[in-house]
Design a protein around this motif. Structure first.
Motif, short mmCIF file in Angstrom:
data_model
loop_
_atom_site.label_atom_id
_atom_site.label_comp_id
_atom_site.label_asym_id
_atom_site.label_seq_id
_atom_site.Cartn_x
_atom_site.Cartn_y
_atom_site.Cartn_z
N GLY A 33 0.81 -1.23 0.00
CA GLY A 33 0.00 0.00 0.00
C GLY A 33 0.84 1.26 0.00
O GLY A 33 0.41 2.32 0.47
N THR B 16 1.59 3.25 -2.35
CA THR B 16 1.07 4.35 -3.18
C THR B 16 -0.06 5.12 -2.50
O THR B 16 -0.52 6.13 -3.00
N GLY B 17 -0.52 4.63 -1.34
CA GLY B 17 -1.62 5.29 -0.63
C GLY B 17 -1.12 6.42 0.26
O GLY B 17 0.09 6.67 0.36
N MET C 264 5.48 -2.36 -2.22
CA MET C 264 4.73 -3.28 -3.08
C MET C 264 3.67 -2.48 -3.84
O MET C 264 2.88 -1.75 -3.24
N ASN D 44 0.21 5.23 -10.69
CA ASN D 44 -0.34 6.23 -9.77
C ASN D 44 0.65 6.48 -8.65
O ASN D 44 0.39 6.19 -7.50
N ARG E 45 1.96 10.25 -4.98
CA ARG E 45 2.28 10.48 -3.56
C ARG E 45 3.73 10.11 -3.23
O ARG E 45 4.23 10.52 -2.18
N ALA F 277 -2.00 -2.21 2.67
CA ALA F 277 -2.85 -2.41 1.49
C ALA F 277 -4.27 -2.72 1.93
O ALA F 277 -4.49 -3.53 2.84
N SER G 174 -9.95 0.65 1.15
CA SER G 174 -10.05 1.40 2.40
C SER G 174 -11.23 2.35 2.47
O SER G 174 -11.41 3.02 3.49
N SER H 81 -8.34 -0.54 12.34
CA SER H 81 -9.09 0.71 12.18
C SER H 81 -10.12 0.92 13.28
O SER H 81 -10.74 -0.04 13.77
N LYS I 90 -11.96 -5.50 8.61
CA LYS I 90 -10.86 -5.07 9.48
C LYS I 90 -10.86 -5.85 10.80
O LYS I 90 -9.81 -6.09 11.38
N GLU J 66 -5.62 12.15 8.34
CA GLU J 66 -5.82 12.86 7.08
C GLU J 66 -4.57 13.66 6.74
O GLU J 66 -3.66 13.79 7.57
P1 NAP Z 1 -5.34 4.38 0.79
O1 NAP Z 1 -4.80 5.76 0.55
O2 NAP Z 1 -6.66 3.99 0.24
O3 NAP Z 1 -4.23 3.33 0.28
C1 NAP Z 1 -4.53 1.97 0.12
C2 NAP Z 1 -3.35 1.28 -0.53
O4 NAP Z 1 -3.67 -0.12 -0.70
C3 NAP Z 1 -3.00 1.82 -1.94
O5 NAP Z 1 -1.60 1.87 -2.06
C4 NAP Z 1 -3.57 0.74 -2.84
O6 NAP Z 1 -2.91 0.64 -4.09
C5 NAP Z 1 -3.27 -0.50 -2.01
N1 NAP Z 1 -4.02 -1.68 -2.47
C6 NAP Z 1 -5.36 -1.79 -2.66
N2 NAP Z 1 -5.66 -3.02 -3.09
C7 NAP Z 1 -4.50 -3.71 -3.17
C8 NAP Z 1 -4.15 -5.02 -3.57
N3 NAP Z 1 -5.09 -5.89 -3.97
N4 NAP Z 1 -2.84 -5.41 -3.51
C9 NAP Z 1 -1.90 -4.54 -3.12
N5 NAP Z 1 -2.16 -3.26 -2.76
C10 NAP Z 1 -3.44 -2.85 -2.77
O7 NAP Z 1 -5.41 4.09 2.38
P2 NAP Z 1 -4.66 4.86 3.59
O8 NAP Z 1 -5.55 5.94 4.08
O9 NAP Z 1 -3.27 5.12 3.22
O10 NAP Z 1 -4.73 3.72 4.71
C11 NAP Z 1 -3.69 2.76 4.83
C12 NAP Z 1 -4.22 1.56 5.60
O11 NAP Z 1 -4.66 1.97 6.88
C13 NAP Z 1 -5.41 0.87 4.97
O12 NAP Z 1 -5.33 -0.51 5.30
C14 NAP Z 1 -6.61 1.47 5.68
O13 NAP Z 1 -7.71 0.61 5.63
C15 NAP Z 1 -6.04 1.63 7.08
N6 NAP Z 1 -6.58 2.69 7.90
C16 NAP Z 1 -6.64 3.97 7.43
C17 NAP Z 1 -7.09 4.98 8.25
C18 NAP Z 1 -7.13 6.41 7.78
O14 NAP Z 1 -7.80 7.21 8.43
N7 NAP Z 1 -6.43 6.76 6.73
C19 NAP Z 1 -7.47 4.68 9.58
C20 NAP Z 1 -7.36 3.36 10.01
C21 NAP Z 1 -6.91 2.37 9.18
P3 NAP Z 1 -3.40 1.49 -5.39
O15 NAP Z 1 -2.70 2.81 -5.27
O16 NAP Z 1 -2.91 0.64 -6.50
O17 NAP Z 1 -4.89 1.61 -5.30
#
Ligand code: NAP
Ligand code: F7E
Length: 323
Positions: A9, A11-12, A32, A40, A43, A80, A83, A124, A152, A179
């Motif tokens: 993840g 790229t997220g 990865m 993409n 970031r 990953a 999300s 989460s 989750k 955020e």
């Molecule tokens: P995000 O911006 O949506 O990033 C998700 C990442 O997962 C992206 O790099 C995406 O790749 C990758 N991904 C999706 N499907 C995949 C697959 N099948 N194989 C490999 N990679 C895959 O999420 P985030 O906000 O950074 O959050 C990071 C993690 O923390 C997530 O697990 C989310 O559920 C968890 N989380 C987030 C928050 C929050 O407030 N941000 C809070 C609690 C938990 P692509 O770029 O290719 O789509």
């Protein structure tokens, strides 16, 4: 010796901040990325020459095993996921495959290749859902309200289970909403701050939103990735709530964001039923005493500072685009 970390993840939003942090700590960072028809990497563009990017997918266990065999990381951060909560109702099975079973695939790949690897799972606050206790701690029972939240909960418990079954150094960070200017445009904070910038520059007149009364404990992603790293530096793996301890409504978010641009939110917000959820999480606020006391974790950005940072960043980007 230089440590090597693998981030799924990358790229997220969080992947990019975590990569920044690990590089600043002297790590070699392997990211990865899954195959897609267009890249993409926005970031991580600023650090791309310092990263090793490898192709794999959490839907495909063999691909993860291959990455672990070839790159031999000391630490794996499993970020990953599918999300976005709203999408999880439209794609519940995909959400389960990626966000729930994906965790087992990564854990199993670690167990098979090198059980000494330290593992972080991105759990989460959505697991608390219809909250059983205020504020929420590591001991608050889960009551997820979406297929995402349910997935989750599975990811959290499989992490605990692999720790207890196989002795893995596997930790679960129960992170409340965090955020940043790198947040995806579909999430409410960024949807609002991006919308404010567009309205300010005359590109739009309104933002259409769902439930303005939902309350969240919002922090800054740059602070939260430091807690992920700190968990893997402990002798013992554990679970930690990571939160600010403050809660604000979507309405307050709008007030602060519009005010930053000299606008009144009431003139520009339209309620649209399409953005309301089949089952809402009305209220979240975390108790981060454990992560503060045991890991010395601190926040550096408060709610108003966060929203203003995001509005300013969106205004900057938008001004450059229109000029
Ligand atoms: P995000 O911006 O949506 O990033 C998700 C990442 O997962 C992206 O790099 C995406 O790749 C990758 N991904 C999706 N499907 C995949 C697959 N099948 N194989 C490999 N990679 C895959 O999420 P985030 O906000 O950074 O959050 C990071 C993690 O923390 C997530 O697990 C989310 O559920 C968890 N989380 C987030 C928050 C929050 O407030 N941000 C809070 C609690 C938990 P692509 O770029 O290719 O789509
Ligand atoms: O919604 C309300 C919506 O999509 C926040 C993910 O990172 O944090 C995130 O999940 C609140 C909800 O985030 C709109 O109903 C109103 O009550 O920004 P969000 P989320 O669902 O809290 C958790 C911790 C995660 O783990 C997730 O991965 O805002 N809301 N109107 C709206 N939300 C959106 N997206 N769009 C609206 O128009």
């Amino acid at each position: 010796m230089q440590k090597r970390a693998l981030i799924t993840g990358i790229t997220g939003q969080d992947g990019s901040y975590l990569a920044d942090w690990l590089l600043s700590e002297g790590y070699e960072v392997v990211g990865m990325v899954r195959r897609s028809s267009t890249l993409n990497f926005e970031r991580i563009a600023h650090i791309q020459d310092r990263l090793t990017l490898v192709s794999a997918d959490v839907l495909d266990e063999v691909s993860i095993v291959e990455v672990l065999r070839e790159h031999r990381p000391d630490e794996v951060y499993n970020l990953a996921a599918q999300s976005f909560v709203q999408t999880s109702w439209g794609q519940p099975v995909l959400t389960g495959e990626v966000t729930a079973l994906g965790v087992t695939r990564v854990l199993d790949a670690i167990r098979l290749t090198n059980p000494e690897i330290r593992f972080y799972q991105a759990s989460s606050s959505e697991m608390f859902g219809k909250v059983r206790e205020v504020p929420q701690t590591e001991h608050t029972p889960f009551y997820p309200r979406s297929p995402y939240g349910v997935a989750k909960v599975y990811g959290h418990w499989i992490t605990v289970n692999y720790r207890e079954s196989y002795g893995l150094h596997a930790s679960s960070g129960i992170l409340f909403n965090h955020e940043s200017p790198r947040r995806g445009l579909e999430f409410v904070t960024r949807k609002v701050t991006n919308g404010v910038a567009r309205i300010k520059l005359g590109l739009d007149r309104e933002i259409r939103l769902g439930n303005l009364e939902a309350k969240r404990d919002w922090g800054f992603a740059g602070d939260y990735v430091q807690a992920m790293w700190a968990m893997l530096q402990q002798d013992e793996p554990d679970d930690y709530v990571v939160a600010t301890g403050e809660t604000h409504s979507v309405r307050e978010l709008c007030e602060v964001a519009f005010a930053r641009a000299g606008l009144n939110y009431e003139d520009h917000i339209q309620i649209d039923q399409r953005f309301k959820r089949p089952a809402e999480v009305d209220f979240l606020v975390g108790n981060a005493a454990k992560v503060r006391e045991k890991l010395g974790w601190r926040t550096h950005v408060d709610f108003v500072g966060l929203i203003e940072m995001m509005v300013d960043a969106d205004l900057d980007v938008m001004r450059r685009q229109v000029s």
